[in-house]
Design an enzyme around this catalytic site. Sequence first.
Site: not given
Lengths: 482, 482
Positions: A182, A395, A458
């Site tokens: 991320s 994601d 994610h």
Amino acid sequence: MSTQYQKQRMNKFVLFLSVLSISLCLQALDDEADLVDKNELNRLFNINYDGKVYSGYLKANTEGTAQFHYMFYPAPVDALNKPVILWLNGGPGCSSLQGAFNENGPFVFKAGTAEFEMNQFSWTNFANMLYIESPITVGFSYGPQGDQSDESTAKYNINALVDFFSRFTEYKKLPFFISGESYAGIYIPTLANEIIDYNAGLAADSRINLQGLAIGNGCTDPTECTDDADPFQIHVYKFYGRHNFISEELYEQILTVQNDCYGVKDGQCKELADKVEVEVSGKEQDQIKFNPYNIYGYCFTYTPEGSKMSQKFGGMRSPNEDSDIPPCADVQGLYHHLRSAEVRNLLKIRQQSAQWAVCSRTLGNYHVNPKGSYYLYQKILKNQIRILKFSGDVDAVVPLTGTMYWVDKLQKELYLATLKPWRPWFVHAQRDVDPDQNAGYVLDLDGLTLLTIRNAGHMVPLDKREESEIFMQKFIKDELFP
Amino acid sequence: MSTQYQKQRMNKFVLFLSVLSISLCLQALDDEADLVDKNELNRLFNINYDGKVYSGYLKANTEGTAQFHYMFYPAPVDALNKPVILWLNGGPGCSSLQGAFNENGPFVFKAGTAEFEMNQFSWTNFANMLYIESPITVGFSYGPQGDQSDESTAKYNINALVDFFSRFTEYKKLPFFISGESYAGIYIPTLANEIIDYNAGLAADSRINLQGLAIGNGCTDPTECTDDADPFQIHVYKFYGRHNFISEELYEQILTVQNDCYGVKDGQCKELADKVEVEVSGKEQDQIKFNPYNIYGYCFTYTPEGSKMSQKFGGMRSPNEDSDIPPCADVQGLYHHLRSAEVRNLLKIRQQSAQWAVCSRTLGNYHVNPKGSYYLYQKILKNQIRILKFSGDVDAVVPLTGTMYWVDKLQKELYLATLKPWRPWFVHAQRDVDPDQNAGYVLDLDGLTLLTIRNAGHMVPLDKREESEIFMQKFIKDELFP
């Protein structure tokens, strides 16, 4: 060779040994101070873990006023023949303990619970795992409150890392990798950049032995997670379109403006952005309607402390205090344990550390670099630091659409050769079902491998533990995928 | 009114009653002949089902030489106040018993096993469910071997249906719906077309009371499942591209030729088609590498009879005998039970019926209409037959990309008004996790509703039982989604 000279050499050698043993002693003592009590760990977490766990603080600035909480899990077997991996979670403002306890550590939470279970696919199977909570105010890390930025975070991180290796010196010679996901797509290259500069002035054996970066669903391009990307999240919208979360009509409209709406907050771009929100989530947008971190996965909303489900993030960041918990995140285990006084005690958390939260409510003014981290890749590749860009393919937060975009751009701009073309990769596991199903797809460019993980969101090592252990181990060993 | 007249009327009434009771008796007897022994059913299937189950044969041609096996599950509660739904599976050549036992019947197989479990979301909760194995040679259905086609199948199906209602007369007045999936996207509209023509010559109370069609992941457009669509499966390739199963580069190439490669078997089109296969499945293409019916789902390969996993289908059809089992299909329960002598006996299977297979190996020359079923929609809509077009959104076999394409084309060609725009729909269930997550998306056009089911593959009622019960019930009741 004269005996006098031999004697002198011997004296020097004895002196060296003494200094060495003293320093080893000091270092050992220093290590041991942060060693987590194994019995208490196993009792509180209701597990049976035999490896060592360290928890303590690292100096993140020269004054020592900024202190970053770290956890370190040496590989239980043959640690000094395995690399060190630093894992960083994103945000900005989210705690890397999510990685330790939900993703790739040796014991992790059972989905939707506060109960630990052993992780047979722990990255400690092949590496020494270091987790640092960064930057200031994140998790148990503390220091002077004030403006922070991608640049200040990188500086803090290298300071903390240098402090770590100054104390765990026996790990310093080992190959070092940085991984994370991320917003760590910013943290990791910026830290790598600092390390390259740090190493430049040092003798070979004093350098940080950085070998590679493994970045999962990471922010990279200016069009992804910067402030300018907030008002019109082109890659997210395209991802929704591709997965039929919006109408074909709207998807086609989005495609026609894709090159023009970056940074634009009004007019047609704003109208389209608003329309996407309505089509995806319905007219009552007070709550998220699916898990954006895994668009086909569960949505967990309960936490023991009653933290209510957050509003949809504006971009990557939480706009207000209610939104400290990412939508649908399975964080109740983290909250339950990390807010308990006994666990604080176990992990030697200092009084200065705030009550733990998965993402910091008090990050303050965080200045996002409008260039993202894309601009650093040329330098990183030039320094022969290998890059694995991995991405769960379901994601919607930092989606593959964006990663595909910048990888293609990077390849063209830097004339990166394609070493092995796009192909499936596999996990040859013993399972009742789905033997030899592909685990995703892989493309090898010169210096950079793009790897997708099928049906992972994610948090790849959370969704696909087995696959993650396999691809990370391959990357560490510099093995090509089949 | 004279007493004489009253007496005559009374006599006529008595006569009418007698005839009625005799005919009811005969019909009841006829019904009862196909009634499955409840105790034996519960014993063999190890379940506890209290409803009625019928299994037998329907006349599919006037000569009676073509006999279609059917199963009929009246709603256990208040059957005569509920509609009748005919369910048809696809292929062409696959058995509708897959629907009964894997998808929406009252007892279904536990995933990956040959054990039944009760289905709390059975469509018998709100309807009387009829399953017909069609056409000739499919499942237990038999008849003259020879060429078959979409047109002959439609004729057989209406004959079988008329036979059904002639025997289960008390169900004939009830609202009638046809549902199914995959190649039933051809079977259903062609049968509807036959019914419209059949009804045209009949008094109101003799007509088949067709109210609507609910078609799941169905073949419709010429570009989807026809012979001409085989060499270049544009919608499948686009679906792969959208879901990052192929490289961006190849996806973009596919998009540039999308309007030109329909029916083209050589040159650039063939090269691109071959390239898609290699990128998706790797160079060794002797086995499928993921479940095309649910690209994120499990792949089941074991069957008790050792039927080996099939090669990837060319289009929708099995090119050779080894490919009777669709790739990754969870069919071991079906094979285990439907090939057993005891179950044949239980279901009153005749000697003429072949050994059961999920998809027919002996379908012979089946002539696919190059027009698909798209051409019938104008007539169907004109006859006020409501259409629900539902689609699992992770199916690569008859993917949403194709459905979106033809729904858009249909709307434009027929000037269908948008009644309610694209929006999420919900299942307000009591669950530990994912409360109020959207179940997919819905778009209402005048006469046709397009509904997606999030994270469902080709067999929607298999992958999403709860959601399927809810949307089908809404459709039956003509309720709009929120």
